[in-house]
Each structure stands twice: as C-alpha cells, then as structure tokens.
Design a protein around this motif. Structure first.
Motif, PDB file in Angstrom:
ATOM      1  N   ARG A   1       0.793  -1.123  -0.038  1.00 12.69           N
ATOM      2  CA  ARG A   1      -0.023   0.040  -0.196  1.00 12.69           C
ATOM      3  C   ARG A   1       0.747   1.326   0.087  1.00 12.69           C
ATOM      4  O   ARG A   1       1.676   1.483   0.568  1.00 12.69           O
ATOM      5  N   ALA A   2       0.261   2.229  -0.646  1.00 13.67           N
ATOM      6  CA  ALA A   2       1.154   3.423  -0.789  1.00 13.67           C
ATOM      7  C   ALA A   2       0.900   4.272   0.593  1.00 13.67           C
ATOM      8  O   ALA A   2       0.040   4.069   1.174  1.00 13.67           O
ATOM      9  N   THR A   3       1.949   5.046   0.740  1.00 14.97           N
ATOM     10  CA  THR A   3       1.790   5.912   1.962  1.00 14.97           C
ATOM     11  C   THR A   3       1.242   7.442   1.532  1.00 14.97           C
ATOM     12  O   THR A   3       0.953   8.298   2.654  1.00 14.97           O
ATOM     13  N   LYS A   4       1.138   7.691   0.232  1.00 14.47           N
ATOM     14  CA  LYS A   4       0.483   9.067  -0.167  1.00 14.47           C
ATOM     15  C   LYS A   4      -0.166   8.605  -1.481  1.00 14.47           C
ATOM     16  O   LYS A   4       0.215   7.720  -2.095  1.00 14.47           O
ATOM     17  N   VAL A   5      -1.098   9.588  -1.851  1.00 13.78           N
ATOM     18  CA  VAL A   5      -1.811   9.592  -3.211  1.00 13.78           C
ATOM     19  C   VAL A   5      -1.480  10.815  -3.718  1.00 13.78           C
ATOM     20  O   VAL A   5      -1.946  11.746  -3.048  1.00 13.78           O
ATOM     21  N   THR A   6      -1.043  10.742  -4.989  1.00  7.32           N
ATOM     22  CA  THR A   6      -0.686  12.041  -5.752  1.00  7.32           C
ATOM     23  C   THR A   6      -1.835  12.541  -6.415  1.00  7.32           C
ATOM     24  O   THR A   6      -2.705  11.640  -6.706  1.00  7.32           O
ATOM     25  N   LEU A   7      -1.910  13.952  -6.863  1.00  6.44           N
ATOM     26  CA  LEU A   7      -3.013  14.114  -7.726  1.00  6.44           C
ATOM     27  C   LEU A   7      -2.883  13.294  -9.020  1.00  6.44           C
ATOM     28  O   LEU A   7      -3.933  12.827  -9.672  1.00  6.44           O
ATOM     29  N   GLU A   8      -1.611  12.813  -9.548  1.00 11.25           N
ATOM     30  CA  GLU A   8      -1.577  12.183 -10.701  1.00 11.25           C
ATOM     31  C   GLU A   8      -2.106  10.750 -10.341  1.00 11.25           C
ATOM     32  O   GLU A   8      -2.967  10.130 -11.391  1.00 11.25           O
ATOM     33  N   ASP A   9      -1.950   9.944  -9.157  1.00 17.69           N
ATOM     34  CA  ASP A   9      -2.527   8.846  -8.836  1.00 17.69           C
ATOM     35  C   ASP A   9      -4.097   8.735  -8.780  1.00 17.69           C
ATOM     36  O   ASP A   9      -4.772   7.782  -9.322  1.00 17.69           O
ATOM     37  N   TRP A  10      -4.604   9.900  -8.276  1.00 18.11           N
ATOM     38  CA  TRP A  10      -6.067  10.239  -8.023  1.00 18.11           C
ATOM     39  C   TRP A  10      -6.882  10.167  -9.502  1.00 18.11           C
ATOM     40  O   TRP A  10      -7.728   9.624  -9.687  1.00 18.11           O
ATOM     41  N   LEU A  11      -5.826  10.930 -10.429  1.00 19.28           N
ATOM     42  CA  LEU A  11      -6.806  11.127 -11.769  1.00 19.28           C
ATOM     43  C   LEU A  11      -6.745   9.659 -12.815  1.00 19.28           C
ATOM     44  O   LEU A  11      -7.401   9.324 -13.295  1.00 19.28           O
ATOM     45  N   GLY A  12      -5.426   9.040 -12.087  1.00 21.04           N
ATOM     46  CA  GLY A  12      -5.114   7.729 -12.875  1.00 21.04           C
ATOM     47  C   GLY A  12      -6.329   6.857 -12.472  1.00 21.04           C
ATOM     48  O   GLY A  12      -6.876   5.835 -13.168  1.00 21.04           O
ATOM     49  N   LEU A  13      -6.625   6.936 -10.979  1.00 19.82           N
ATOM     50  CA  LEU A  13      -7.986   5.925 -10.640  1.00 19.82           C
ATOM     51  C   LEU A  13      -9.099   6.292 -11.146  1.00 19.82           C
ATOM     52  O   LEU A  13      -9.814   5.350 -11.847  1.00 19.82           O
ATOM     53  N   TRP A  14      -9.354   7.581 -11.492  1.00 22.01           N
ATOM     54  CA  TRP A  14     -10.793   7.905 -12.221  1.00 22.01           C
ATOM     55  C   TRP A  14     -10.677   7.618 -13.847  1.00 22.01           C
ATOM     56  O   TRP A  14     -11.471   7.330 -14.428  1.00 22.01           O
ATOM     57  N   SER A  15      -9.469   7.627 -14.523  1.00 23.70           N
ATOM     58  CA  SER A  15      -9.360   7.397 -15.598  1.00 23.70           C
ATOM     59  C   SER A  15      -9.670   5.944 -15.922  1.00 23.70           C
ATOM     60  O   SER A  15      -9.775   5.388 -17.163  1.00 23.70           O
ATOM     61  N   ASN A  16      -9.327   4.991 -15.162  1.00 22.88           N
ATOM     62  CA  ASN A  16      -9.984   3.557 -15.100  1.00 22.88           C
ATOM     63  C   ASN A  16     -11.242   3.375 -14.862  1.00 22.88           C
ATOM     64  O   ASN A  16     -11.752   2.441 -15.340  1.00 22.88           O
ATOM     65  N   LEU A  17     -12.083   4.198 -13.852  1.00 23.26           N
ATOM     66  CA  LEU A  17     -13.507   4.071 -13.566  1.00 23.26           C
ATOM     67  C   LEU A  17     -14.234   4.456 -14.585  1.00 23.26           C
ATOM     68  O   LEU A  17     -15.390   3.911 -14.632  1.00 23.26           O
ATOM     69  N   ILE A  18     -13.917   5.630 -15.318  1.00 23.06           N
ATOM     70  CA  ILE A  18     -14.796   6.270 -16.042  1.00 23.06           C
ATOM     71  C   ILE A  18     -15.361   5.618 -17.344  1.00 23.06           C
ATOM     72  O   ILE A  18     -16.561   5.368 -17.818  1.00 23.06           O
ATOM     73  N   PRO A  19     -14.463   4.982 -17.987  1.00 19.13           N
ATOM     74  CA  PRO A  19     -14.771   4.378 -19.288  1.00 19.13           C
ATOM     75  C   PRO A  19     -15.840   3.386 -19.272  1.00 19.13           C
ATOM     76  O   PRO A  19     -16.021   2.506 -18.517  1.00 19.13           O
ATOM     77  N   GLY A  20     -16.902   3.464 -19.871  1.00 25.29           N
ATOM     78  CA  GLY A  20     -18.076   2.663 -19.937  1.00 25.29           C
ATOM     79  C   GLY A  20     -19.166   3.225 -18.869  1.00 25.29           C
ATOM     80  O   GLY A  20     -20.289   2.393 -18.711  1.00 25.29           O
ATOM     81  N   CYS A  21     -18.912   3.940 -18.062  1.00 30.60           N
ATOM     82  CA  CYS A  21     -19.849   4.462 -16.976  1.00 30.60           C
ATOM     83  C   CYS A  21     -20.916   5.588 -17.578  1.00 30.60           C
ATOM     84  O   CYS A  21     -20.256   6.693 -17.945  1.00 30.60           O
ATOM     85  N   LYS A  22     -22.006   5.489 -17.275  1.00 32.22           N
ATOM     86  CA  LYS A  22     -23.050   6.492 -17.730  1.00 32.22           C
ATOM     87  C   LYS A  22     -23.681   7.164 -16.668  1.00 32.22           C
ATOM     88  O   LYS A  22     -24.531   7.933 -16.741  1.00 32.22           O
ATOM     89  N   GLY A  23     -23.450   6.356 -15.328  1.00 29.13           N
ATOM     90  CA  GLY A  23     -24.215   6.931 -14.202  1.00 29.13           C
ATOM     91  C   GLY A  23     -23.777   6.326 -13.097  1.00 29.13           C
ATOM     92  O   GLY A  23     -22.607   5.420 -13.103  1.00 29.13           O
ATOM     93  N   LEU A  24     -24.295   6.743 -12.015  1.00 26.71           N
ATOM     94  CA  LEU A  24     -23.594   6.281 -10.390  1.00 26.71           C
ATOM     95  C   LEU A  24     -23.527   4.735 -10.533  1.00 26.71           C
ATOM     96  O   LEU A  24     -22.536   4.019 -10.063  1.00 26.71           O
TER      97      LEU A  24
END
Length: 200
Positions: free
Chosen positions: A96-119
C-alpha cells in the motif's frame, strides 16, 4: 471494503491505478476540486492524516457529534474509500502507498470512467460516497436538499466565495430538480448524477 450487517468485508478492486482513458479538461478540473475536498497536505498529496482533517471539517460543518450514527457511518465509508485509494496507488511489490498524488487520483478515475454512464455503473465501494455526501449537505436532516443548503455547502466545505457559491448552487440545483420543485430528494440527486463523457 463493503459494509455488511456484521461489519466491513473486503472487495477485490484490481491492481494499481493506471491511466487507460484520457480525461476531458472538464472532468480533470472537477476531479481536482474533488481531490482538494479530501484535505491533501502542503505537498498536495493525500496522506493518512487527510482523513482526520476531513472528518474534523465535516463535524464542524454538520454539527454532528463525533460518536453519532451519522458521523460514525461517514467515517466508516471514507475509511473504506481511503483504504482502497491507497491500495490502488501502491506498488504490487511494496504494498500500500503512503500517499496519493494528484496523478494517482486522476489515474484512478481514468480507469473507472470508461463505460460508465451513471452512478450505478461504478463499483459498490464508490457508490457509497454520494449518499454520505447528501447527508452532509442536508444539514437539517429532513431528507431533502434545498438550494440554500447547497450554497452553504459550497461556502463551508468547498471554500467558494459567496458569489461563486451562489452561482454554483443555482446551477447544481437546477440540474437536480424541475422548475416546480423547491427541494431535492436523494433519489433525484442520485439519478441525475451523470458523467460528462466525450462522444465516441
């Protein structure tokens, strides 16, 4: 982690966040605001202390007692979110990481968003956040969110100046309600949560 009757159970979330989708400028801007909402440190990283700072602000804003059911549930939901976030920002060999950078954060969302049209296209651990956020905004706890409550949320929790908070509240409220309504229920806010995805 997923809340069950007898506590939290681990949900597999895959490996570290790696960018596979290019976020639009609009998405990036909104996600950067969301990142700051969770109290990054002076190096602009989310660290384990961020959760304590975040919860302190929540309690001050809502007036919840630390041991109240709402406060406990809010902390449990965000502890689970932080745990998964730090897991996904980590390295398979180092853990596990000891910190989450903005780049990490945006990377997480770039994996979650494809194919998602709603919650409801998001993983279960992500779908817990909006209901908790609704309760934070709904300061009188009547199950309804008004434009005034949205404005106070933008001022008190997002740190917008009064004029900007007023404009954002009007826009957000209009998107979540019809013209004949003077409040928004959770179900309406939930169903109106759409992602601004680029056209294929």
């Amino acid at each position: 982690l997923l809340k069950q009757a007898d506590g939290w159970a681990r949900v597999e979330t895959g490996g570290p966040a790696m960018s596979g989708f290019t976020l639009t400028p609009f998405q990036t801007e909104k996600l950067e605001y969301f990142f700051k909402f969770f109290e990054p440190d002076d190096q602009n990283n989310l660290v384990h202390d961020s959760l304590d700072r975040f919860m302190k602000r929540i309690l001050e804003f809502t007036g919840w007692e630390r041991d109240s059911p709402d406060a406990r549930e809010c902390r449990e939901v965000h502890e689970a979110f932080f745990e998964i976030l730090f897991d996904k920002a980590g390295d398979p060999e180092q853990g596990r990481a000891t910190k989450v950078t903005l780049e990490d954060w945006l990377g997480l969302w770039s994996n979650l968003i494809p194919g998602c049209k709603g919650l409801y296209n998001f993983p279960i651990w992500m779908r817990l956040l909006p209901k908790t956020l609704f309760r934070i905004i709904d300061r009188d706890q009547n199950g309804l969110v008004t434009e005034d409550e949205l404005r106070e949320f933008y001022k008190g929790m997002v740190n917008l100046d009064p004029r900007e908070a007023e404009g954002n509240a009007k826009l957000a409220y209009a998107q979540m309600t019809d013209v004949s309504s003077d409040h928004c229920r959770y179900e309406a806010c939930d169903s109106s949560l759409k992602l601004n995805l680029p056209s294929p």
